[in-house]
Scaffold this motif. Structure first.
Motif, PDB file in Angstrom:
ATOM      1  N   HIS A 216       0.821  -1.221   0.000  1.00  0.00           N
ATOM      2  CA  HIS A 216       0.000   0.000   0.000  1.00  0.00           C
ATOM      3  C   HIS A 216       0.851   1.267   0.000  1.00  0.00           C
ATOM      4  N   ILE A 217       1.928   1.238  -0.781  1.00  0.00           N
ATOM      5  CA  ILE A 217       2.773   2.421  -0.960  1.00  0.00           C
ATOM      6  C   ILE A 217       3.088   2.535  -2.445  1.00  0.00           C
ATOM      7  N   SER A 218       3.663   3.652  -2.835  1.00  0.00           N
ATOM      8  CA  SER A 218       4.000   3.830  -4.242  1.00  0.00           C
ATOM      9  C   SER A 218       5.272   3.057  -4.576  1.00  0.00           C
ATOM     10  N   ALA A 219       5.373   2.666  -5.833  1.00  0.00           N
ATOM     11  CA  ALA A 219       6.571   1.954  -6.273  1.00  0.00           C
ATOM     12  C   ALA A 219       7.806   2.836  -6.155  1.00  0.00           C
ATOM     13  N   GLY A 220       7.638   4.128  -6.391  1.00  0.00           N
ATOM     14  CA  GLY A 220       8.761   5.053  -6.276  1.00  0.00           C
ATOM     15  C   GLY A 220       9.300   5.121  -4.854  1.00  0.00           C
ATOM     16  N   HIS A 221       8.388   5.229  -3.892  1.00  0.00           N
ATOM     17  CA  HIS A 221       8.814   5.301  -2.488  1.00  0.00           C
ATOM     18  C   HIS A 221       9.483   3.997  -2.058  1.00  0.00           C
ATOM     19  N   LEU A 222       8.900   2.875  -2.449  1.00  0.00           N
ATOM     20  CA  LEU A 222       9.487   1.591  -2.097  1.00  0.00           C
ATOM     21  C   LEU A 222      10.883   1.461  -2.692  1.00  0.00           C
ATOM     22  N   SER A 223      11.035   1.825  -3.944  1.00  0.00           N
ATOM     23  CA  SER A 223      12.339   1.727  -4.604  1.00  0.00           C
ATOM     24  C   SER A 223      13.374   2.620  -3.920  1.00  0.00           C
ATOM     25  N   GLU A 224      12.933   3.827  -3.540  1.00  0.00           N
ATOM     26  CA  GLU A 224      13.846   4.773  -2.895  1.00  0.00           C
ATOM     27  C   GLU A 224      14.338   4.240  -1.549  1.00  0.00           C
ATOM     28  N   VAL A 225      13.415   3.723  -0.728  1.00  0.00           N
ATOM     29  CA  VAL A 225      13.778   3.234   0.599  1.00  0.00           C
ATOM     30  C   VAL A 225      14.659   1.995   0.490  1.00  0.00           C
ATOM     31  N   VAL A 226      14.287   1.069  -0.367  1.00  0.00           N
ATOM     32  CA  VAL A 226      15.052  -0.171  -0.506  1.00  0.00           C
ATOM     33  C   VAL A 226      16.469   0.121  -0.993  1.00  0.00           C
ATOM     34  N   LYS A 227      16.601   1.023  -1.962  1.00  0.00           N
ATOM     35  CA  LYS A 227      17.932   1.373  -2.477  1.00  0.00           C
ATOM     36  C   LYS A 227      18.772   2.036  -1.386  1.00  0.00           C
ATOM     37  N   ALA A 228      18.153   2.919  -0.592  1.00  0.00           N
ATOM     38  CA  ALA A 228      18.892   3.612   0.473  1.00  0.00           C
ATOM     39  C   ALA A 228      19.322   2.656   1.578  1.00  0.00           C
ATOM     40  N   GLN A 229      18.473   1.693   1.912  1.00  0.00           N
ATOM     41  CA  GLN A 229      18.762   0.795   3.022  1.00  0.00           C
ATOM     42  C   GLN A 229      19.675  -0.368   2.640  1.00  0.00           C
ATOM     43  N   SER A 230      19.566  -0.833   1.428  1.00  0.00           N
ATOM     44  CA  SER A 230      20.327  -2.029   1.035  1.00  0.00           C
ATOM     45  C   SER A 230      21.472  -1.744   0.079  1.00  0.00           C
ATOM     46  N   GLY A 231      21.434  -0.563  -0.543  1.00  0.00           N
ATOM     47  CA  GLY A 231      22.469  -0.254  -1.525  1.00  0.00           C
ATOM     48  C   GLY A 231      22.231  -0.881  -2.880  1.00  0.00           C
ATOM     49  N   ARG A 232      21.073  -1.539  -3.046  1.00  0.00           N
ATOM     50  CA  ARG A 232      20.754  -2.204  -4.306  1.00  0.00           C
ATOM     51  C   ARG A 232      19.338  -1.842  -4.733  1.00  0.00           C
ATOM     52  N   PRO A 233      19.078  -1.807  -6.033  1.00  0.00           N
ATOM     53  CA  PRO A 233      17.715  -1.499  -6.502  1.00  0.00           C
ATOM     54  C   PRO A 233      16.715  -2.525  -5.971  1.00  0.00           C
ATOM     55  N   ALA A 234      15.473  -2.093  -5.818  1.00  0.00           N
ATOM     56  CA  ALA A 234      14.432  -2.995  -5.309  1.00  0.00           C
ATOM     57  C   ALA A 234      14.255  -4.205  -6.227  1.00  0.00           C
ATOM     58  N   SER A 235      14.375  -3.996  -7.524  1.00  0.00           N
ATOM     59  CA  SER A 235      14.217  -5.105  -8.461  1.00  0.00           C
ATOM     60  C   SER A 235      15.305  -6.151  -8.278  1.00  0.00           C
ATOM     61  N   LYS A 236      16.485  -5.726  -7.834  1.00  0.00           N
ATOM     62  CA  LYS A 236      17.602  -6.656  -7.670  1.00  0.00           C
ATOM     63  C   LYS A 236      17.283  -7.719  -6.625  1.00  0.00           C
ATOM     64  N   HIS A 237      16.563  -7.352  -5.593  1.00  0.00           N
ATOM     65  CA  HIS A 237      16.203  -8.316  -4.552  1.00  0.00           C
ATOM     66  C   HIS A 237      15.270  -9.401  -5.106  1.00  0.00           C
ATOM     67  N   ILE A 238      14.346  -8.998  -5.971  1.00  0.00           N
ATOM     68  CA  ILE A 238      13.456  -9.980  -6.612  1.00  0.00           C
ATOM     69  C   ILE A 238      14.274 -10.917  -7.488  1.00  0.00           C
ATOM     70  N   HIS A 239      15.169 -10.334  -8.266  1.00  0.00           N
ATOM     71  CA  HIS A 239      15.982 -11.140  -9.173  1.00  0.00           C
ATOM     72  C   HIS A 239      16.892 -12.094  -8.405  1.00  0.00           C
ATOM     73  N   GLU A 240      17.471 -11.631  -7.303  1.00  0.00           N
ATOM     74  CA  GLU A 240      18.352 -12.491  -6.516  1.00  0.00           C
ATOM     75  C   GLU A 240      17.595 -13.679  -5.932  1.00  0.00           C
ATOM     76  N   ARG A 241      16.342 -13.448  -5.516  1.00  0.00           N
ATOM     77  CA  ARG A 241      15.563 -14.555  -4.949  1.00  0.00           C
ATOM     78  C   ARG A 241      15.207 -15.567  -6.032  1.00  0.00           C
ATOM     79  N   LEU A 242      14.884 -15.078  -7.220  1.00  0.00           N
ATOM     80  CA  LEU A 242      14.611 -15.985  -8.335  1.00  0.00           C
ATOM     81  C   LEU A 242      15.857 -16.790  -8.706  1.00  0.00           C
ATOM     82  N   VAL A 243      16.996 -16.121  -8.718  1.00  0.00           N
ATOM     83  CA  VAL A 243      18.246 -16.807  -9.053  1.00  0.00           C
ATOM     84  C   VAL A 243      18.593 -17.850  -7.994  1.00  0.00           C
TER      85      VAL A 243
END
Length: 296
Positions: A216-243
């Motif tokens: 229930h948040i915007s994709a932009g806000h989620l991407s911004e927070v995830v990148k700031a906290q993890s140092g990686r784009p939000a999409s990268k976490h999805i891709h890493e789990r798939l890999v």
């Protein structure tokens, strides 16, 4: 030498059942040097429950998600239902096994347990080192849990819950000290929640926007927070789990590349091949051949 299974599926072993053939939501078992030989544990498998193994004394090696661990004395080893496990050989074991199911954690009185770092395990840890003082505390709690477990009655469930909450809370503090070193902020909690949602839905949802909608948040806000906290784009976490899941299936099973692609939610095997090559630098077939040659 590691022996690869001829049958493709990775078995999922259920928890113990009671005399009425009902799944036990919680168990605690002590061993004093038993040589546990269960052939099915010597092949890659998942467990349909959370497992905490408090090793007082044991030698040997086991694998969790393609990583090997030489077992240490006075150490906790913990796994969640999604992880793939395999033991190399049976060895005498002194210590305690503690198990509980997802259904156990969904009970209202256990809601707080679901949020503990040890259960959430955002760092995908498996081995928790214990000091002498930590081990003394753990042994005391395990003794109390064992005594209550063997004492059915009106108050048994409440007492088990109280002792288990204390034990898991104590271990979660150790977890944060060993893996993170601090208390999470609001943004860190959002990252943890995002990673938990990926764990639940990575086969069906491959886009950041889909997870933002769940939260229930915007994709932009989620991407911004995830990148700031993890140092990686939000999409990268999805891709890493798939890999990670692709690597598990390529290593531990004989499923075809097409079957793995469909299992991971790709409409075509060619899409999966391009995705895996982009993320790892090798095609799925090349990875499977290389990793199996390594462990032959």
């Amino acid at each position: 030498m590691y022996s690869f299974p001829s049958k493709p599926p990775i078995p999922i072993y259920p928890s113990e059942r009671n005399e009425a053939a009902q799944t036990k939501p919680f168990t605690i078992t002590q061993s004093e040097g038993a040589l546990v030989y269960e052939e099915d544990l010597l092949i890659p498998h998942r467990k349909a429950y959370y497992l905490l193994v408090f090793v007082k004394q044991n030698q040997g090696r086991h694998w969790v998600d393609m990583k090997s661990y030489e077992r240490k004395n006075r150490t906790l080893y913990f796994t969640a239902p999604h992880q793939i496990l395999v033991k190399e050989a049976p060895t005498p074991f002194w210590g305690t096994y503690l198990t509980f199911t997802n259904e156990f954690l969904t009970l209202q009185q256990h809601a707080a347990l679901r949020e503990l770092p040890l259960i959430q395990n955002p760092h995908n840890g498996h081995e928790l080192l214990l000091s002498d003082a930590d081990w003394s505390f753990v042994e005391e709690m395990l003794a109390k849990l064992t005594a209550e477990y063997q004492r059915p009655g009106e108050w048994q469930h409440r007492m088990l819950t109280a002792y288990l909450t204390l034990l898991l809370t104590y271990l979660s503090r150790l977890y944060t000290e060993q893996f993170t070193g601090g208390q999470p902020s609001a943004d860190q909690l959002l990252l943890k929640t995002y990673l938990a949602r990926i764990e639940e839905s990575f086969r069906e949802l491959h886009e950041v926007s889909a997870y933002a909608a769940l939260l229930h948040i915007s994709a932009g806000h989620l991407s911004e927070v995830v990148k700031a906290q993890s140092g990686r784009p939000a999409s990268k976490h999805i891709h890493e789990r798939l890999v990670l899941e692709a690597r598990r299936l390529l290593f531990y099973t004989s499923l075809s590349l097409k079957e793995i692609a469909f299992d991971l939610g790709f409409a075509e095997a060619s899409y999966f091949n391009r995705f895996f090559k982009r993320e790892t630098g090798a095609t799925p077939a090349e990875y499977r051949a290389a990793i199996r040659e390594m462990y032959q």
